[in-house]
Design a protein around this motif. Structure first.
Motif: not given
Length: 456
Positions: A55-63, A212-219
């Motif tokens: 999950l984390k590898t794929v998402f960080e690659k897309i970011l 519900t969704s949470i607005n966050m600062n991710y990386n």
């Protein structure tokens, strides 16, 4: 850069990742499979650590991608699965598989305290008591592993755990709670009394709407993070959002799940011979459902017919509905198939395959299966005024299934859809502010109308 919503759609076998643009068009997909690991009792279970790493590898690659600008992320997963966290947010146990058997004495002690069983199953919208009811897992842990149970700070349903991995905020939401967990009392629209008596409520986080969704600062990037959604409820959502009239959805495959999201009576009475179950919409409203092991039985019987008539194993896909064969069978109809994974009072003690041809035997088989499906649909409709049926999944392109269903529901509008993105698309829609119009299914789901054949 294309602005996209990212979705992790986690099934038991395939783990999928999608990107949808603002019009819900898929612009990217990748998927993977993991070998299961074993829990402390040797029962197969999800490799949670490997999944999280992916999950984390794929998402960080897309970011980091220069092609996509991720504005939101959400999660759809299978249900009946819990993750238990300690005070430090660490996972305490394996992700116990809902197929794992548990000691009958524990189930019996539960029924003795909170039964009678039939009344309990009706009020909680379940069809049996085992680990497929994820709430029972908590009772089982409390009884059989009290030391572990005492360490639990939060218990999260699987979709909400994946959200927690990205937000650090433990939450509960309706679609997971309402999915045959044995936690929810549909008569009082709250957790069942047993949850409070066992103090289970103290480890279940605050309930929020699935929207519900949470607005966050991710990386270093501002992203809207959803709280996750149960896959069956997620697959239903695009229909609920885009169709104005009341309807029933028949989601076909190995299991054929018939869903009525407009019921005022979620409790099904006189449930002999019925596999009934409740789901929940994203706003907490009940979804009455019946399930039928249709695809599984179809596969078993088709293999027998292929061998009996010596035809290629894919021959059944070529057979089209034949009015003359149907009329011949229907005129002097009698049940000929003994089911192996279904039970029905009218089935014979032994299968009698018509000797004339594969096509005739196939028509006989499909008629008998569709009659079971009709019963399942009528049970879920009950006294509700519903005139629209939608079919998606594996049987939506089965010519006999659709022709027979439209024939027996002649006063009902029958439509089929190709909802291959199903739960993933629903997860994207659930956290979007964009409204769907009546053309959404036609545009995104290959919506087709079906007219009953003419009776001569």
């Amino acid at each position: 850069m294309i602005e996209v919503t990212a979705i992790f759609d986690i099934g038991k076998t395939n783990k999928k990742f999608f990107l949808f643009d603002e019009n819900y068009k898929q612009v990217y997909k990748e998927y993977i499979q993991f070998d299961e690991i074993k829990d402390e009792d040797g029962h197969p279970t999800e490799n949670l650590a490997q999944l999280l790493n992916w999950l984390k590898t794929v998402f960080e690659k897309i970011l980091k991608s220069k092609d996509f600008n991720v504005k939101a992320i959400n999660f759809s997963t299978y249900g009946a699965s819990l993750v238990h966290l300690d005070k430090n947010g660490e996972v305490l146990t394996p992700l116990y598989n809902y197929t794992k058997p548990i000691d009958e004495t524990i189930v019996n002690s539960f029924i003795k305290k909170y039964g009678p069983k039939e009344d309990f199953l009706k009020t909680t919208g379940c069809f049996n008591l085992n680990l497929l009811n994820s709430g029972l897992q908590l009772y089982w842990l409390k009884q059989s592993k009290p030391t572990v149970f005492k360490k639990i700070k939060h218990t999260l349903h699987f979709p909400q755990y994946l959200s927690y991995v990205f937000t650090g905020i433990p939450l509960s939401e309706y679609t997971s709670i309402g999915c045959h967990t044995a936690l929810w009392d549909y008569t009082k629209k709250d957790y069942h009394d047993w949850v409070y008596k066992e103090n289970i409520n103290t480890i279940l986080p605050t309930i929020v709407s699935t929207e519900t969704s949470i607005n966050m600062n991710y990386n270093g990037k501002r992203i809207k993070i959803g709280v996750g959604i149960h896959d069956s409820s997620s697959a239903l959502l695009p229909y609920v959002r885009s169709i104005k009239k009341k309807f029933v959805l028949i989601s076909t495959g190995t299991w054929s799940i018939t869903l009525n999201p407009f019921t005022n009576q979620p409790i099904i009475e006189n449930n002999q011979e019925k596999d009934f179950i409740n789901y929940m919409r994203i706003n907490g409203k009940p979804v009455k459902a019946t399930r039928l092991f249709l695809g599984n039985e179809y596969k078993i019987q088709i293999n027998k017919l292929h061998k009996h008539f010596g035809v290629p194993e894919n021959y059944h896909r070529q057979v089209k509905f034949n009015y003359e064969i149907f009329t011949k069978i229907n005129k002097n109809f009698k049940h000929m198939f003994k089911w192996e994974s279904l039970t029905e009072s009218k089935m014979p003690k032994k299968t009698t395959i018509p000797n004339t041809s594969f096509d005739e035997a196939y028509h006989q088989l499909m008629l008998e299966l569709v009659l079971l499906q009709i019963k399942s649909i009528k049970d879920v409709i009950g006294n509700d005024e519903i005139k629209d049926l939608y079919v998606d999944g594996g049987f939506s392109d089965n010519d006999l299934y659709i022709n027979l269903l439209s024939h027996f529901f002649r006063n009902t509008k029958l439509r089929t859809t190709d909802a291959s993105l199903g739960s993933a698309l629903g997860a994207a829609i659930s956290i979007s502010d964009k409204k769907l119009n009546s053309k959404f299914l036609k545009k995104n789901y290959s919506l087709k109308k079906h007219v009953p054949f003419i009776i001569s």
